[in-house]
Design an enzyme around this catalytic site. Structure first.
Site, short mmCIF file in Angstrom:
data_model
loop_
_atom_site.label_atom_id
_atom_site.label_comp_id
_atom_site.label_asym_id
_atom_site.label_seq_id
_atom_site.Cartn_x
_atom_site.Cartn_y
_atom_site.Cartn_z
N GLU A 20 53.80 -17.89 -9.49
CA GLU A 20 54.11 -17.18 -10.73
C GLU A 20 53.24 -15.94 -10.88
O GLU A 20 53.73 -14.86 -11.25
CB GLU A 20 53.87 -18.06 -11.97
CG GLU A 20 54.63 -19.36 -12.00
CD GLU A 20 53.79 -20.52 -11.46
OE1 GLU A 20 53.29 -20.42 -10.32
OE2 GLU A 20 53.66 -21.53 -12.17
N CYS A 43 48.91 -19.89 -15.01
CA CYS A 43 50.21 -19.22 -14.89
C CYS A 43 50.93 -19.16 -16.24
O CYS A 43 51.58 -18.15 -16.55
CB CYS A 43 51.05 -19.88 -13.81
SG CYS A 43 50.34 -19.58 -12.17
N CYS A 70 50.88 -24.14 -14.50
CA CYS A 70 49.52 -24.58 -14.84
C CYS A 70 48.98 -23.70 -15.99
O CYS A 70 49.62 -22.72 -16.36
CB CYS A 70 48.63 -24.46 -13.60
SG CYS A 70 48.19 -22.75 -13.18
N HIS A 129 48.90 -18.12 -7.00
CA HIS A 129 50.03 -19.00 -7.32
C HIS A 129 51.31 -18.17 -7.36
O HIS A 129 51.26 -16.95 -7.63
CB HIS A 129 49.81 -19.65 -8.69
CG HIS A 129 48.83 -20.79 -8.69
ND1 HIS A 129 48.71 -21.67 -9.73
CD2 HIS A 129 47.93 -21.19 -7.74
CE1 HIS A 129 47.78 -22.57 -9.45
NE2 HIS A 129 47.28 -22.30 -8.25
#
EC number: 3.5.4.33
Lengths: 168, 168
Positions: B56, B87, B84, B54
């Site tokens: 991040e 993260c 999420c 992801h």
């Protein structure tokens, strides 16, 4: 050959011991697919100076590489300590169907202690969870580690004071 | 030179656009230290076949490497979508003090929507949070992406049916 949960956890525990030996908080994780250990890792936050280098997150990445897919279907993750929010989130992201852990983490555990991230039906994945495998052993390794760390810090403080008093 | 939150978010938005261009869910993130963008990343889950790639999480790792430390003190993370659980957990692990995000994620957002992971005083870190910067733009990019994806799938289904009927 398929081993028991205790036998797989013993392998994750060996990983945790490797972390302790190099001064890392002793947490280990493995991922098993069709009975075979396909990934194993231990906490390396200090050595790598990387905040996300937890055992579970590294094992998940290794398993994705080995299986060449991001959905780790039909796998089981074994970890010595209850996963934190980040690692529980990574387990959800990789769709690991079964998670087995050793000791609870009352400070940051996100499977049972502070949150139930792996069994929240609002999220797009839920896991089968088994806890308490080699609980005593996994927990003891952590408390021994933190006790030794506290003693080392006390001793460093004592030596600093001694040095200061000699210099005065 | 210190930019405004909108200007920094526009850089994170550029990252999200890069993701869309290669068929990844369009989410982008940057990390700023002393006014300077020290890390930038976009979602690469499909391209890398790695569940944890992801925006991040990648930006955090990049920033740790660049700063050679796991505590990202005095930094701000900008991300186009509400983080999420994984993260948000990585933000806690790296002790990022300030997080700015664009649109809410009602399905998995863990800053305000489903959980308040960045403002839970039982955990060992809390963040200053600003939400809604370039919200409309960040949200639109995502809905356009998913609309195009649905249309592409519909078209593929239509062509498959056509092919099947010709083969009969």
């Amino acid at each position: 050959m398929i081993l028991t949960d205790e036998e797989y956890m013993a392998i994750a525990f060996e990983e945790a011991q490797k972390a302790a030996e190099i001064g890392e908080v002793p947490i280990g994780a493995i991922i098993v697919y069709e009975g075979e250990v396909i990934a194993r890792a231990h906490n390396l936050r200090e050595a790598t100076r990387n905040a996300v280098m937890h055992a579970e997150l590294m094992a998940i990445q290794e398993a994705c590489t080995i299986q060449n897919r991001w959905r780790l279907e039909d796998t089981t993750l074994y970890v010595t300590l209850e996963p934190c929010p980040m690692c529980a989130g990574a387990i959800l992201q990789s769709r690991i169907p079964r998670v087995v852990y050793g000791a609870r983490d009352h400070k940051a555990g996100s499977v049972h202690s502070l949150y139930n991230l792996l069994s929240d039906n609002r999220l797009n994945h839920e896991c089968d969870i088994t806890e308490g495998i080699l609980q005593q052993q996994c927990s003891q390794l952590l408390s021994d580690f933190f006790k030794a760390l506290r003693n080392r810090k006390k001793e460093e403080k004592r030596l600093r004071k001694l040095k200061d008093s000699q210099e005065e």
